[in-house]
Design a protein around this motif. Structure first.
Motif, PDB file in Angstrom:
ATOM      1  N   UNK A 124       1.015  -1.320   0.042  1.00  0.00           N
ATOM      2  CA  UNK A 124       0.012   0.101  -0.130  1.00  0.00           C
ATOM      3  C   UNK A 124       0.839   1.180  -0.251  1.00  0.00           C
ATOM      4  N   UNK A 125       0.315   2.257  -0.561  1.00  0.00           N
ATOM      5  CA  UNK A 125       1.102   3.643  -0.578  1.00  0.00           C
ATOM      6  C   UNK A 125       0.014   4.563  -0.478  1.00  0.00           C
ATOM      7  N   UNK A 126       0.271   5.851  -0.201  1.00  0.00           N
ATOM      8  CA  UNK A 126      -0.672   7.011   0.025  1.00  0.00           C
ATOM      9  C   UNK A 126       0.170   8.177   0.193  1.00  0.00           C
ATOM     10  N   UNK A 127      -0.547   9.504   0.009  1.00  0.00           N
ATOM     11  CA  UNK A 127       0.002  10.673   0.235  1.00  0.00           C
ATOM     12  C   UNK A 127      -1.254  11.475   0.749  1.00  0.00           C
ATOM     13  N   UNK A 128      -1.103  12.539   1.359  1.00  0.00           N
ATOM     14  CA  UNK A 128      -2.243  13.660   1.613  1.00  0.00           C
ATOM     15  C   UNK A 128      -1.723  14.935   0.993  1.00  0.00           C
ATOM     16  N   UNK A 160       5.744   0.587   3.225  1.00  0.00           N
ATOM     17  CA  UNK A 160       7.082   1.126   3.477  1.00  0.00           C
ATOM     18  C   UNK A 160       7.046   2.596   3.309  1.00  0.00           C
ATOM     19  N   UNK A 161       8.009   3.032   4.043  1.00  0.00           N
ATOM     20  CA  UNK A 161       8.378   4.585   4.033  1.00  0.00           C
ATOM     21  C   UNK A 161       9.872   4.865   4.453  1.00  0.00           C
ATOM     22  N   UNK A 162      10.230   5.762   4.217  1.00  0.00           N
ATOM     23  CA  UNK A 162      11.700   6.288   4.438  1.00  0.00           C
ATOM     24  C   UNK A 162      11.630   6.525   6.011  1.00  0.00           C
ATOM     25  N   UNK A 220      12.949   8.593   7.946  1.00  0.00           N
ATOM     26  CA  UNK A 220      12.765   9.852   8.314  1.00  0.00           C
ATOM     27  C   UNK A 220      11.597  10.452   7.933  1.00  0.00           C
ATOM     28  N   UNK A 221      10.498   9.776   7.553  1.00  0.00           N
ATOM     29  CA  UNK A 221       9.196  10.388   7.163  1.00  0.00           C
ATOM     30  C   UNK A 221       8.314   9.793   8.488  1.00  0.00           C
ATOM     31  N   UNK A 222       8.391  10.720   9.492  1.00  0.00           N
ATOM     32  CA  UNK A 222       7.714  10.254  10.882  1.00  0.00           C
ATOM     33  C   UNK A 222       6.118  10.478  10.616  1.00  0.00           C
ATOM     34  N   UNK A 223       5.706  11.244   9.768  1.00  0.00           N
ATOM     35  CA  UNK A 223       4.004  11.330   9.537  1.00  0.00           C
ATOM     36  C   UNK A 223       3.724  10.066   9.066  1.00  0.00           C
ATOM     37  N   UNK A 224       4.354   9.169   8.009  1.00  0.00           N
ATOM     38  CA  UNK A 224       4.052   8.026   7.395  1.00  0.00           C
ATOM     39  C   UNK A 224       4.014   7.061   8.853  1.00  0.00           C
ATOM     40  N   UNK A 225       5.046   6.951   9.474  1.00  0.00           N
ATOM     41  CA  UNK A 225       5.182   6.276  10.752  1.00  0.00           C
ATOM     42  C   UNK A 225       3.928   6.360  11.520  1.00  0.00           C
ATOM     43  N   UNK A 226       3.639   7.433  11.684  1.00  0.00           N
ATOM     44  CA  UNK A 226       2.357   7.550  12.542  1.00  0.00           C
ATOM     45  C   UNK A 226       1.012   7.099  11.885  1.00  0.00           C
ATOM     46  N   UNK A 227       0.846   7.327  10.827  1.00  0.00           N
ATOM     47  CA  UNK A 227      -0.406   6.822   9.896  1.00  0.00           C
ATOM     48  C   UNK A 227      -0.314   5.314  10.035  1.00  0.00           C
ATOM     49  N   UNK A 228       0.941   4.696   9.837  1.00  0.00           N
ATOM     50  CA  UNK A 228       0.959   3.079  10.060  1.00  0.00           C
ATOM     51  C   UNK A 228       0.605   2.872  11.228  1.00  0.00           C
ATOM     52  N   UNK A 229       0.995   3.381  12.430  1.00  0.00           N
ATOM     53  CA  UNK A 229       0.665   2.903  13.579  1.00  0.00           C
ATOM     54  C   UNK A 229      -0.850   3.133  13.873  1.00  0.00           C
ATOM     55  N   UNK A 280      14.291   2.518   4.954  1.00  0.00           N
ATOM     56  CA  UNK A 280      13.125   2.611   5.242  1.00  0.00           C
ATOM     57  C   UNK A 280      12.628   1.418   6.384  1.00  0.00           C
ATOM     58  N   UNK A 281      11.378   1.749   6.791  1.00  0.00           N
ATOM     59  CA  UNK A 281      10.573   1.215   7.758  1.00  0.00           C
ATOM     60  C   UNK A 281       9.545   0.149   6.822  1.00  0.00           C
ATOM     61  N   UNK A 282       9.346  -1.020   7.307  1.00  0.00           N
ATOM     62  CA  UNK A 282       8.440  -1.975   6.635  1.00  0.00           C
ATOM     63  C   UNK A 282       7.076  -2.459   7.802  1.00  0.00           C
ATOM     64  N   UNK A 283       6.146  -2.037   7.652  1.00  0.00           N
ATOM     65  CA  UNK A 283       5.126  -2.031   8.357  1.00  0.00           C
ATOM     66  C   UNK A 283       4.156  -3.137   7.846  1.00  0.00           C
TER      67      UNK A 283
END
Length: 169
Positions: free
Chosen positions: A86-90, A126-128, A130-139, A160-163
């Motif tokens: 999955x991938x997304x942007x706002x 997946x997100x880089x 240092x993309x803290x906003x994407x990490x918050x969305x994943x959680x 990157x992080x894998x969630x």
């Protein structure tokens, strides 16, 4: 949420001027020709059945209609393969309002309902690092942190992080 249409191009070009989207995104849309090409690519993914991109819209009062607030996609869907991405942007004007978590929850439910019979068991986000906003969305969307992935330039220039979110039985 609905599949992308060519009439979304103008709004997409406008939203795409955001420096944050340019930093984190994998596709840059600079003009109407780029946007039309990108929308046609999304439509080809639907036709092929391996990538399902959605425009995320918010209703506006009055006759104006809906405003583009984001995009989300289910990628690498292959029958018999247990995982998809999955991938997304706002859009900048919609950040901080829960757009991404709501869209991700909707896409997650749709993906598991639609592709479970084809063997889909888990979704990967997946997100880089240092993309803290994407990490918050994943959680917020119950995608558990799985591991750190090494950089893979040019598409993934940083670690990157894998969630992972698994389908409930």
């Amino acid at each position: 949420m609905r599949p992308w249409r060519l009439e979304d191009v103008t709004a997409m070009v406008e939203v795409g001027r955001d420096p944050a989207l340019r930093r984190w995104g994998s596709s840059v849309v600079d003009n109407d020709a780029d946007g039309a090409r990108w929308v046609r690519d999304q439509q080809r993914g639907w036709a092929a059945g391996d990538r399902f991109g959605f425009a995320v819209l918010q209703a506006r009062p009055g006759p104006v209609g809906a405003q583009l607030v984001g995009g989300i996609a289910l990628k690498d869907v292959i029958s018999g393969k247990p995982a998809a991405e999955v991938g997304y942007w706002t859009a900048a004007h919609a950040r901080g309002r829960g757009v991404a978590p709501r869209a991700l929850e909707a896409l997650t439910g749709w993906a598991f309902a639609t592709f479970a019979a084809d063997g889909l068991e888990r979704l990967e986000l997946l997100h880089q690092v240092d993309n803290l906003a994407s990490c918050r969305v994943a959680r917020k969307s119950r995608y558990a942190f799985e591991s750190v992935l090494p950089a893979a330039p040019p598409c993934f220039p940083r670690d990157g992080h894998l969630h992972i979110r698994r389908r409930c039985s």
